[in-house]
Design a protein around this motif. Structure first.
Motif, PDB file in Angstrom:
ATOM      1  N   ALA A   1       0.832  -1.203   0.000  1.00  0.00           N
ATOM      2  CA  ALA A   1       0.000   0.000   0.000  1.00  0.00           C
ATOM      3  C   ALA A   1       0.865   1.250   0.000  1.00  0.00           C
ATOM      4  O   ALA A   1       0.595   2.217  -0.741  1.00  0.00           O
ATOM      5  CB  ALA A   1      -0.924  -0.010   1.223  1.00  0.00           C
ATOM      6  N   TYR A   2       1.905   1.255   0.842  1.00  0.00           N
ATOM      7  CA  TYR A   2       2.842   2.392   0.856  1.00  0.00           C
ATOM      8  C   TYR A   2       3.448   2.602  -0.532  1.00  0.00           C
ATOM      9  O   TYR A   2       3.549   3.723  -1.027  1.00  0.00           O
ATOM     10  CB  TYR A   2       3.965   2.134   1.850  1.00  0.00           C
ATOM     11  CG  TYR A   2       3.769   2.684   3.236  1.00  0.00           C
ATOM     12  CD1 TYR A   2       3.641   4.060   3.452  1.00  0.00           C
ATOM     13  CD2 TYR A   2       3.749   1.843   4.344  1.00  0.00           C
ATOM     14  CE1 TYR A   2       3.502   4.568   4.736  1.00  0.00           C
ATOM     15  CE2 TYR A   2       3.597   2.348   5.634  1.00  0.00           C
ATOM     16  CZ  TYR A   2       3.474   3.714   5.823  1.00  0.00           C
ATOM     17  OH  TYR A   2       3.338   4.214   7.090  1.00  0.00           O
ATOM     18  N   LEU A   3       3.889   1.511  -1.154  1.00  0.00           N
ATOM     19  CA  LEU A   3       4.572   1.613  -2.443  1.00  0.00           C
ATOM     20  C   LEU A   3       3.651   2.210  -3.501  1.00  0.00           C
ATOM     21  O   LEU A   3       4.030   3.151  -4.217  1.00  0.00           O
ATOM     22  CB  LEU A   3       5.061   0.223  -2.864  1.00  0.00           C
ATOM     23  CG  LEU A   3       5.959   0.110  -4.093  1.00  0.00           C
ATOM     24  CD1 LEU A   3       6.788  -1.162  -4.014  1.00  0.00           C
ATOM     25  CD2 LEU A   3       5.158   0.101  -5.394  1.00  0.00           C
ATOM     26  N   ILE A   4       2.441   1.682  -3.613  1.00  0.00           N
ATOM     27  CA  ILE A   4       1.511   2.175  -4.627  1.00  0.00           C
ATOM     28  C   ILE A   4       1.143   3.625  -4.355  1.00  0.00           C
ATOM     29  O   ILE A   4       1.139   4.470  -5.268  1.00  0.00           O
ATOM     30  CB  ILE A   4       0.249   1.292  -4.667  1.00  0.00           C
ATOM     31  CG1 ILE A   4       0.608  -0.118  -5.142  1.00  0.00           C
ATOM     32  CG2 ILE A   4      -0.814   1.908  -5.576  1.00  0.00           C
ATOM     33  CD1 ILE A   4      -0.525  -1.114  -4.998  1.00  0.00           C
ATOM     34  N   ALA A   5       0.835   3.947  -3.093  1.00  0.00           N
ATOM     35  CA  ALA A   5       0.435   5.311  -2.757  1.00  0.00           C
ATOM     36  C   ALA A   5       1.562   6.298  -3.013  1.00  0.00           C
ATOM     37  O   ALA A   5       1.350   7.386  -3.581  1.00  0.00           O
ATOM     38  CB  ALA A   5      -0.006   5.379  -1.293  1.00  0.00           C
ATOM     39  N   GLN A   6       2.769   5.957  -2.592  1.00  0.00           N
ATOM     40  CA  GLN A   6       3.900   6.867  -2.782  1.00  0.00           C
ATOM     41  C   GLN A   6       4.174   7.097  -4.265  1.00  0.00           C
ATOM     42  O   GLN A   6       4.380   8.231  -4.701  1.00  0.00           O
ATOM     43  CB  GLN A   6       5.140   6.300  -2.089  1.00  0.00           C
ATOM     44  CG  GLN A   6       6.350   7.214  -2.136  1.00  0.00           C
ATOM     45  CD  GLN A   6       7.457   6.742  -1.203  1.00  0.00           C
ATOM     46  OE1 GLN A   6       7.180   6.150  -0.155  1.00  0.00           O
ATOM     47  NE2 GLN A   6       8.695   6.996  -1.564  1.00  0.00           N
ATOM     48  N   ASP A   7       4.176   6.036  -5.047  1.00  0.00           N
ATOM     49  CA  ASP A   7       4.428   6.181  -6.479  1.00  0.00           C
ATOM     50  C   ASP A   7       3.332   6.987  -7.159  1.00  0.00           C
ATOM     51  O   ASP A   7       3.601   7.807  -8.047  1.00  0.00           O
ATOM     52  CB  ASP A   7       4.545   4.807  -7.137  1.00  0.00           C
ATOM     53  CG  ASP A   7       5.904   4.163  -6.918  1.00  0.00           C
ATOM     54  OD1 ASP A   7       6.752   4.792  -6.261  1.00  0.00           O
ATOM     55  OD2 ASP A   7       6.117   3.039  -7.404  1.00  0.00           O
ATOM     56  N   ALA A   8       2.084   6.753  -6.772  1.00  0.00           N
ATOM     57  CA  ALA A   8       0.976   7.487  -7.380  1.00  0.00           C
ATOM     58  C   ALA A   8       1.107   8.987  -7.136  1.00  0.00           C
ATOM     59  O   ALA A   8       0.897   9.811  -8.043  1.00  0.00           O
ATOM     60  CB  ALA A   8      -0.349   6.979  -6.827  1.00  0.00           C
ATOM     61  N   ILE A   9       1.451   9.366  -5.915  1.00  0.00           N
ATOM     62  CA  ILE A   9       1.588  10.778  -5.572  1.00  0.00           C
ATOM     63  C   ILE A   9       2.801  11.383  -6.254  1.00  0.00           C
ATOM     64  O   ILE A   9       2.734  12.486  -6.823  1.00  0.00           O
ATOM     65  CB  ILE A   9       1.662  10.943  -4.043  1.00  0.00           C
ATOM     66  CG1 ILE A   9       0.328  10.537  -3.402  1.00  0.00           C
ATOM     67  CG2 ILE A   9       2.020  12.384  -3.667  1.00  0.00           C
ATOM     68  CD1 ILE A   9       0.378  10.417  -1.903  1.00  0.00           C
ATOM     69  N   ASP A  10       3.918  10.672  -6.234  1.00  0.00           N
ATOM     70  CA  ASP A  10       5.137  11.201  -6.856  1.00  0.00           C
ATOM     71  C   ASP A  10       4.960  11.390  -8.361  1.00  0.00           C
ATOM     72  O   ASP A  10       5.422  12.386  -8.928  1.00  0.00           O
ATOM     73  CB  ASP A  10       6.316  10.268  -6.583  1.00  0.00           C
ATOM     74  CG  ASP A  10       6.801  10.328  -5.143  1.00  0.00           C
ATOM     75  OD1 ASP A  10       6.421  11.288  -4.441  1.00  0.00           O
ATOM     76  OD2 ASP A  10       7.542   9.425  -4.724  1.00  0.00           O
ATOM     77  N   GLN A  11       4.305  10.453  -9.014  1.00  0.00           N
ATOM     78  CA  GLN A  11       4.062  10.599 -10.446  1.00  0.00           C
ATOM     79  C   GLN A  11       3.242  11.849 -10.738  1.00  0.00           C
ATOM     80  O   GLN A  11       3.544  12.604 -11.682  1.00  0.00           O
ATOM     81  CB  GLN A  11       3.317   9.364 -10.979  1.00  0.00           C
ATOM     82  CG  GLN A  11       4.151   8.103 -11.070  1.00  0.00           C
ATOM     83  CD  GLN A  11       5.085   8.095 -12.271  1.00  0.00           C
ATOM     84  OE1 GLN A  11       4.886   8.820 -13.240  1.00  0.00           O
ATOM     85  NE2 GLN A  11       6.120   7.264 -12.208  1.00  0.00           N
ATOM     86  N   LEU A  12       2.227  12.104  -9.936  1.00  0.00           N
ATOM     87  CA  LEU A  12       1.378  13.280 -10.155  1.00  0.00           C
ATOM     88  C   LEU A  12       2.136  14.576  -9.895  1.00  0.00           C
ATOM     89  O   LEU A  12       2.081  15.512 -10.714  1.00  0.00           O
ATOM     90  CB  LEU A  12       0.151  13.205  -9.242  1.00  0.00           C
ATOM     91  CG  LEU A  12      -0.830  14.382  -9.380  1.00  0.00           C
ATOM     92  CD1 LEU A  12      -1.549  14.322 -10.717  1.00  0.00           C
ATOM     93  CD2 LEU A  12      -1.829  14.379  -8.226  1.00  0.00           C
ATOM     94  N   LEU A  13       2.857  14.662  -8.776  1.00  0.00           N
ATOM     95  CA  LEU A  13       3.559  15.899  -8.433  1.00  0.00           C
ATOM     96  C   LEU A  13       4.731  16.159  -9.378  1.00  0.00           C
ATOM     97  O   LEU A  13       5.047  17.318  -9.669  1.00  0.00           O
ATOM     98  CB  LEU A  13       4.040  15.842  -6.983  1.00  0.00           C
ATOM     99  CG  LEU A  13       2.949  15.704  -5.916  1.00  0.00           C
ATOM    100  CD1 LEU A  13       3.559  15.770  -4.522  1.00  0.00           C
ATOM    101  CD2 LEU A  13       1.872  16.764  -6.071  1.00  0.00           C
ATOM    102  N   ASP A  14       5.371  15.098  -9.857  1.00  0.00           N
ATOM    103  CA  ASP A  14       6.437  15.287 -10.837  1.00  0.00           C
ATOM    104  C   ASP A  14       5.868  15.753 -12.180  1.00  0.00           C
ATOM    105  O   ASP A  14       6.476  16.586 -12.857  1.00  0.00           O
ATOM    106  CB  ASP A  14       7.211  13.976 -11.045  1.00  0.00           C
ATOM    107  CG  ASP A  14       8.078  13.612  -9.845  1.00  0.00           C
ATOM    108  OD1 ASP A  14       8.289  14.501  -8.983  1.00  0.00           O
ATOM    109  OD2 ASP A  14       8.530  12.459  -9.759  1.00  0.00           O
ATOM    110  N   GLY A  15       4.715  15.202 -12.554  1.00  0.00           N
ATOM    111  CA  GLY A  15       4.138  15.561 -13.841  1.00  0.00           C
ATOM    112  C   GLY A  15       3.484  16.928 -13.850  1.00  0.00           C
ATOM    113  O   GLY A  15       3.490  17.619 -14.885  1.00  0.00           O
ATOM    114  N   LEU A  16       2.920  17.330 -12.710  1.00  0.00           N
ATOM    115  CA  LEU A  16       2.231  18.627 -12.605  1.00  0.00           C
ATOM    116  C   LEU A  16       2.725  19.348 -11.352  1.00  0.00           C
ATOM    117  O   LEU A  16       2.015  19.464 -10.349  1.00  0.00           O
ATOM    118  CB  LEU A  16       0.712  18.418 -12.536  1.00  0.00           C
ATOM    119  CG  LEU A  16       0.062  17.741 -13.747  1.00  0.00           C
ATOM    120  CD1 LEU A  16      -1.397  17.412 -13.452  1.00  0.00           C
ATOM    121  CD2 LEU A  16       0.170  18.618 -14.987  1.00  0.00           C
TER     122      LEU A  16
END
Length: 414
Positions: free
Chosen positions: A360-375
């Motif tokens: 859960a940590y892995l998926i959540a962290q990656d999901a947030i990082d992908q969004l903040l890096d992209g926008l």
């Protein structure tokens, strides 16, 4: 139980459910608006054990004391997870029954039966490739971001977080999209308590199809590994273990990601630090798991006989519900939690602690990082006070998370 009873240390039999004071309804919209104020008032009035209703006419004891919760988590002999005697008295159309009733799964059993189910789940999860899961999240995130990055605005719940968690969970379980859509709809109905009985049926029927599919076409996925586990689970047992993972992987994981994004976008001290990189996404997740855990009140036990705890007699066969949100904010454990503290109860505790927390940590962290890096210039699209929470006794979930940002060109596909 009255305030004076609690203060004097008397232990009235059947308290706190059988109190003369009105039980506090957890299912009403007013509770969802500001549960933390409600928890503070509960603590002042009742102490660590509170009389509540989890649905109209369905009483329970809500545990809001951190150390009381730990005692209960670690004492399955006195606080078993089996609700079968309780549910005999509950109408079949009760909106919370599908979430609370007995099933042949790890969550609703104890002892050797629980161990047998849990071993199959743990073994299935242990072989999930974290590097492959990183790639899965990225492959899902980039097209989703590209679908709205040129618009300058989005609802992150509907357009990003739900479809991303949906895709990641389906990859882990090896579930085709058509089956998964019906399973997700059924699970949502169960958590919302609207059409819950039909939702539970839809969930189980769809996952029965998934298990049948994996018997004929096995894959490198959790469902196949549970099916092949040496514990030799029956068909209904396999379906119910997969359903448990589905329940943990859609609603709670979505809420965790959304609540962490809300924190980053609304908390000036925390948000600016997260966006400029001085605090990590993991710090934001830990803060949310303390203050706004995705399942605020959810771990159920059903004492086999009256149990005395914290000067209260808890009646036999009546639900005892752990409030992870209230226990995490119990003043007895201090308030300095901005970074590095992971002693929260958001993943439960004792023999039933969540076995998928690292994923859960892995998926959540990656999901947030992908969004903040992209926008990177993303901002909340409405005043924080205008955000609304979904009513419900168990979850802590926003109805929507609107954001704005400068329109951006599409990201390069992974």
């Amino acid at each position: 139980m009255t305030i004076s009873d609690h203060a004097s240390g008397r232990a009235p039999h059947g308290a706190p459910i059988d109190t003369d004071d009105p039980r506090i309804p957890l299912y009403v919209p007013e509770f969802a608006v500001d549960p933390h104020s409600a928890y503070r008032e509960m603590r002042e009035r009742y102490g660590p054990l509170v009389p509540v209703d989890v649905a109209p006419g369905v009483p329970a004891t809500l545990v809001i004391g951190y150390y009381t919760a730990l005692r209960i988590f670690n004492d399955p002999d006195h606080f078993p997870a089996d609700p079968r005697i309780w549910q005999r008295t509950i109408p079949s159309d009760c909106p919370v029954l599908p979430l609370m009733q007995w099933r042949p799964n790890a969550r609703r059993n104890d002892g050797t039966t629980h161990a047998r189910y849990r071993q199959a789940i743990v073994a299935g999860l242990a072989e999930v490739d974290p590097y492959g899961l990183h790639e899965t999240v990225a492959q899902a995130a980039v097209p989703l971001i590209n679908s709205f990055c040129g618009d300058g605005s989005a609802d992150l719940v509907r357009q990003y977080v739900f479809p991303l968690t949906f895709a990641a969970l389906n990859a882990v379980l090896g579930c085709p999209a058509e089956i998964a859509q019906r399973a997700a709809a059924g699970m949502a109905a169960m958590f919302e308590g609207v059409g819950a009985e039909d939702g539970a049926r839809e969930l189980m029927e769809s996952l029965l199809e998934l298990v049948a599919l994996k018997r004929h076409a096995p894959g490198d996925d959790v469902t196949t590994r549970i099916l092949r586990h040496p514990s030799a689970l029956t068909e209904p047992e396999i379906v119910n273990q997969v359903a448990t993972l589905y329940g943990a992987g859609i609603e709670p994981l979505q809420n965790l990601i959304v609540n962490a994004l809300r924190l980053i976008l609304t908390d000036e001290q925390f948000g600016d630090s997260a966006l400029d990189g001085s605090l990590s996404t993991r710090d934001a997740l830990d803060q949310v798991l303390f203050n706004d855990p995705p399942m605020a009140n959810f771990c159920f036990t059903f004492p086999k006989q009256p149990v005395l705890i914290d000067d209260c007699w808890l009646p036999a066969h009546q639900p005892v519900v752990i409030s992870m949100a209230a226990c995490n904010t119990d003043p007895v454990i201090g308030s300095s939690r901005l970074t590095g503290n992971r002693a929260h109860l958001a993943f439960g505790g004792g023999p039933h602690v969540c076995p998928a927390s690292s994923l859960a940590y892995l998926i959540a962290q990656d999901a947030i990082d992908q969004l903040l890096d992209g926008l990177p210039e993303i901002r909340l699209g409405v005043p924080p006070a205008d955000l609304t929470w979904r009513a419900g006794a168990f979850h802590r979930a926003l109805t929507a998370l609107p954001v704005v940002f400068p329109p951006s060109p599409p990201l390069t596909p992974v």
